[in-house]
Design a protein around this motif. Structure first.
Motif, PDB file in Angstrom:
ATOM      1  N   GLY A  62       0.826  -1.210   0.000  1.00 16.62           N
ATOM      2  CA  GLY A  62       0.000   0.000   0.000  1.00 16.62           C
ATOM      3  C   GLY A  62       0.860   1.259   0.000  1.00 16.62           C
ATOM      4  N   LEU A  63       1.850   1.298   0.868  1.00 19.56           N
ATOM      5  CA  LEU A  63       2.749   2.449   0.914  1.00 19.56           C
ATOM      6  C   LEU A  63       3.652   2.490  -0.313  1.00 19.56           C
ATOM      7  N   ALA A  64       4.109   1.321  -0.754  1.00 18.06           N
ATOM      8  CA  ALA A  64       4.976   1.267  -1.934  1.00 18.06           C
ATOM      9  C   ALA A  64       4.257   1.811  -3.170  1.00 18.06           C
ATOM     10  N   GLY A  65       2.947   1.681  -3.216  1.00 15.94           N
ATOM     11  CA  GLY A  65       2.175   2.200  -4.333  1.00 15.94           C
ATOM     12  C   GLY A  65       2.076   3.718  -4.346  1.00 15.94           C
ATOM     13  N   LYS A  66       2.420   4.364  -3.249  1.00 10.67           N
ATOM     14  CA  LYS A  66       2.379   5.820  -3.154  1.00 10.67           C
ATOM     15  C   LYS A  66       3.705   6.454  -3.548  1.00 10.67           C
ATOM     16  N   ILE A  67       4.709   5.638  -3.827  1.00 10.43           N
ATOM     17  CA  ILE A  67       6.031   6.138  -4.221  1.00 10.43           C
ATOM     18  C   ILE A  67       6.191   5.956  -5.724  1.00 10.43           C
ATOM     19  N   MET A  68       6.340   7.063  -6.435  1.00  4.16           N
ATOM     20  CA  MET A  68       6.500   7.012  -7.881  1.00  4.16           C
ATOM     21  C   MET A  68       7.996   7.049  -8.210  1.00  4.16           C
ATOM     22  N   VAL A  69       8.422   6.144  -9.104  1.00  6.75           N
ATOM     23  CA  VAL A  69       9.835   6.022  -9.463  1.00  6.75           C
ATOM     24  C   VAL A  69       9.993   6.093 -10.981  1.00  6.75           C
ATOM     25  N   ALA A  70      11.219   6.355 -11.404  1.00  3.80           N
ATOM     26  CA  ALA A  70      11.536   6.370 -12.841  1.00  3.80           C
ATOM     27  C   ALA A  70      12.908   5.760 -13.050  1.00  3.80           C
TER      28      ALA A  70
END
Length: 70
Positions: A62-70
Motif C-alpha cells: 500500500g505504501l509502496a504504491g504511493k512512491i513514484m519512481v523512474a
C-alpha cells in the motif's frame, strides 16, 4: 511507475510521493525523498524489502504504491 510494480534487483530513482501530508512526511522520514535511489531486495504478497540510502526497509505494498519512481 509505482515502486510496488518493481521487480527484485531493480534499481530506480524516487520521483514523487503521493498521499496525505502525514503519509508523505512518514515516507520522507524513512528516506524516500525525490532523487533517492531505491533497490528491491526481496518481496512477498504482503510487502517488499527495499534498500534506500544504505538502509534496508520493509514496506507494505500500500505504501509502496504511493512512491513514484523512474
Amino acid at each position: 511507475m509505482a515502486l510496488a510494480l518493481m521487480s527484485i534487483g531493480e534499481k530506480r530513482t524516487v520521483m514523487k510521493l503521493r498521499g496525505r501530508e502525514e503519509v508523505v512526511r512518514h515516507l520522507q522520514d524513512l528516506g524516500f525523498a525525490p532523487g533517492s535511489e531505491v533497490q528491491v531486495l526481496g518481496e512477498n504478497a504482503a510487502g517488499m524489502i527495499l534498500l534506500i540510502r544504505g538502509v534496508r526497509i520493509a514496506l507494505d505494498r500500500g505504501l509502496a504504491g504511493k512512491i513514484m519512481v523512474a
